[in-house]
Design an enzyme around this catalytic site. Structure first.
Site, PDB file in Angstrom:
ATOM      1  N   ARG A 232       0.867  -1.176   0.000  1.00 28.46           N
ATOM      2  CA  ARG A 232       0.000   0.000   0.000  1.00 28.46           C
ATOM      3  C   ARG A 232       0.903   1.224   0.000  1.00 28.46           C
ATOM      4  NH1 ARG A 232      -3.277  -2.651  -1.819  1.00 28.46           N
ATOM      5  NH2 ARG A 232      -5.356  -3.198  -1.035  1.00 28.46           N
ATOM      6  N   GLU A 261      -3.421   7.570  -4.310  1.00 29.41           N
ATOM      7  CA  GLU A 261      -3.874   7.093  -5.633  1.00 29.41           C
ATOM      8  C   GLU A 261      -5.184   7.750  -6.038  1.00 29.41           C
ATOM      9  OE1 GLU A 261      -3.905   2.775  -5.739  1.00 29.41           O
ATOM     10  OE2 GLU A 261      -1.931   2.732  -4.835  1.00 29.41           O
ATOM     11  N   HIS A 279      -1.086   0.413 -10.148  1.00 27.86           N
ATOM     12  CA  HIS A 279      -1.695  -0.611  -9.271  1.00 27.86           C
ATOM     13  C   HIS A 279      -2.163  -1.830 -10.093  1.00 27.86           C
ATOM     14  CE1 HIS A 279      -3.736  -1.075  -5.091  1.00 27.86           C
ATOM     15  NE2 HIS A 279      -3.597  -2.267  -5.636  1.00 27.86           N
TER      16      HIS A 279
HETATM   17  C1  8YV Z   1      -6.368  -5.515  -5.825  1.00 31.73           C
HETATM   18  C2  8YV Z   1      -4.725  -5.398  -3.966  1.00 31.73           C
HETATM   19  O1  8YV Z   1      -6.562  -5.760  -7.149  1.00 31.73           O
HETATM   20  O2  8YV Z   1      -5.832  -7.381  -3.272  1.00 31.73           O
HETATM   21  C3  8YV Z   1      -5.395  -6.280  -2.978  1.00 31.73           C
HETATM   22  O3  8YV Z   1      -5.436  -5.857  -1.798  1.00 31.73           O
HETATM   23  O4  8YV Z   1      -3.956  -4.569  -3.632  1.00 31.73           O
HETATM   24  C4  8YV Z   1      -4.958  -5.464  -5.437  1.00 31.73           C
HETATM   25  O5  8YV Z   1      -4.091  -6.239  -6.080  1.00 31.73           O
HETATM   26  C5  8YV Z   1      -7.056  -4.248  -5.501  1.00 31.73           C
HETATM   27  O6  8YV Z   1      -6.436  -3.540  -4.492  1.00 31.73           O
HETATM   28  C6  8YV Z   1      -8.447  -4.531  -5.084  1.00 31.73           C
HETATM   29  O7  8YV Z   1      -8.497  -4.835  -3.729  1.00 31.73           O
END
Ligand code: 8YV
Length: 313
Positions: A232, A261, A279
């Site tokens: 994150r 973001e 992302h």
């Molecule tokens: C997701 C991600 O596609 O799964 C997660 O937490 O960071 C990503 O790869 C997106 O954030 C949706 O949650």
């Protein structure tokens, strides 16, 4: 469903539920989230839908019994407030692991071997032809990777680095882990940073890890090392990262996530030694389908009175 999702996922949900799919890709507004808690038995939210305490405050006992998050990271949901309101929260671990680890390797290789910079040079028509000292990057095989957070995703990255690239693996996590490959536990993020040629951030987001990688960790990395973040954005102090890149305190950065973001600092966009992805961690159809089907399983269990397989609160 708070976003359009792959057809297979919507079809699976329709087998058991009356489904409404929100048609926009924009994150939900607070009023929409409050309304969703009142209108639906279950909600399938995702990144950007900030279900914070205020959203739960108005409905003491909402109709909604489960937030079946699409994604493993759920730092956008106040899980304690949800629990107090009687709302279960679930996520999608496992489904995201390999794809996210693959993106970490994409970033490590791209930033060390200057792939983004090379592509830009070629497309700009500025390539003058091969020569022996053209665009020399850092050789990846055999180097040391430092993994911050040795959960499922951290381990998948470590495995790729060890078995695929003959790298030394070091890691920092709250407690040492028993792993099926050699790995050195570091006592602190700084100690890890000092040991690593690549520092890869793989901890969950949230208040506990906010700015875990700040000026002191970046300084400990040193001028030859690269930072990669697939977790994150706010785990890294982005302003401190810009300073470290501008001053040459670190060699480069490969980022898939950002503090605010979709805003990415212009300073980063102007740097050749920053590889910047939007992302993309899990952006492959079969992965998004697996995530969605997992969310639907959680929804189904929660709404039939069972403990959902991936309950987080
Ligand atoms: C997701 C991600 O596609 O799964 C997660 O937490 O960071 C990503 O790869 C997106 O954030 C949706 O949650």
């Amino acid at each position: 469903m708070t976003r359009p999702l792959p057809e297979r996922v919507v079809a699976a949900a329709r087998q058991d539920f009356e489904v409404e799919v929100r048609e926009t890709n924009a994150p939900m507004k607070p009023g929409e989230m409050r309304a969703a808690l009142v209108l639906y038995d279950g909600v399938l939210p995702t990144l950007g839908d900030r279900f914070d305490a205020d959203v739960f405050a108005e409905s003491a006992s909402p109709r909604c019994k489960v937030l079946a998050n699409f994604g493993v990271g759920y730092n956008h949901i106040d899980v304690a407030a949800a629990r107090d309101a009687g709302v279960a929260v679930t996520n999608t671990p496992g489904a995201v692991t390999d794809a996210t680890a693959d993106i970490a390797l994409t970033l490590m290789l791209s930033v060390a071997r200057r792939a983004g910079e090379g592509e830009r040079l070629l497309r700009a028509g500025a390539w003058e032809g091969w020569h022996p000292t053209q665009m020399l990057g850092m050789h990846v095989t055999g180097k040391t990777v430092g993994i911050l957070g040795m959960g499922r995703i951290g381990q998948a990255i470590a495995r790729r680095c060890h078995f695929g690239f003959g790298m030394q693996v070091a890691y920092h996590s709250r407690s040492p882990k028993s792993l099926e490959f050699p790995a050195q536990h570091a006592e602190s993020p700084e100690a890890l940073a000092e040991a690593a040629d690549f520092l890869v951030v793989a901890v969950p987001g949230g208040a506990e890890t906010r700015h875990l990688v700040g000026a002191s960790v970046l300084k400990a990395m040193g001028a030859g090392a690269f930072l990669v973040n697939i977790a994150r954005g706010d785990v890294v102090d982005e302003a401190a990262l810009v300073d470290a890149l501008e001053s040459g305190a670190i060699a480069g950065a490969g980022l898939d996530v950002y503090e605010h973001e979709p805003t990415v600092p212009d300073a980063l966009k102007g740097m050749e030694n920053a590889v910047l992805l939007p992302h993309l961690g899990t952006a492959a159809l079969e992965v998004r389908e697996a995530m969605g089907l997992m969310s639907v399983d959680n929804l189904r269990a929660a709404l039939s009175g069972e403990t959902p397989p991936n309950l987080v609160n």
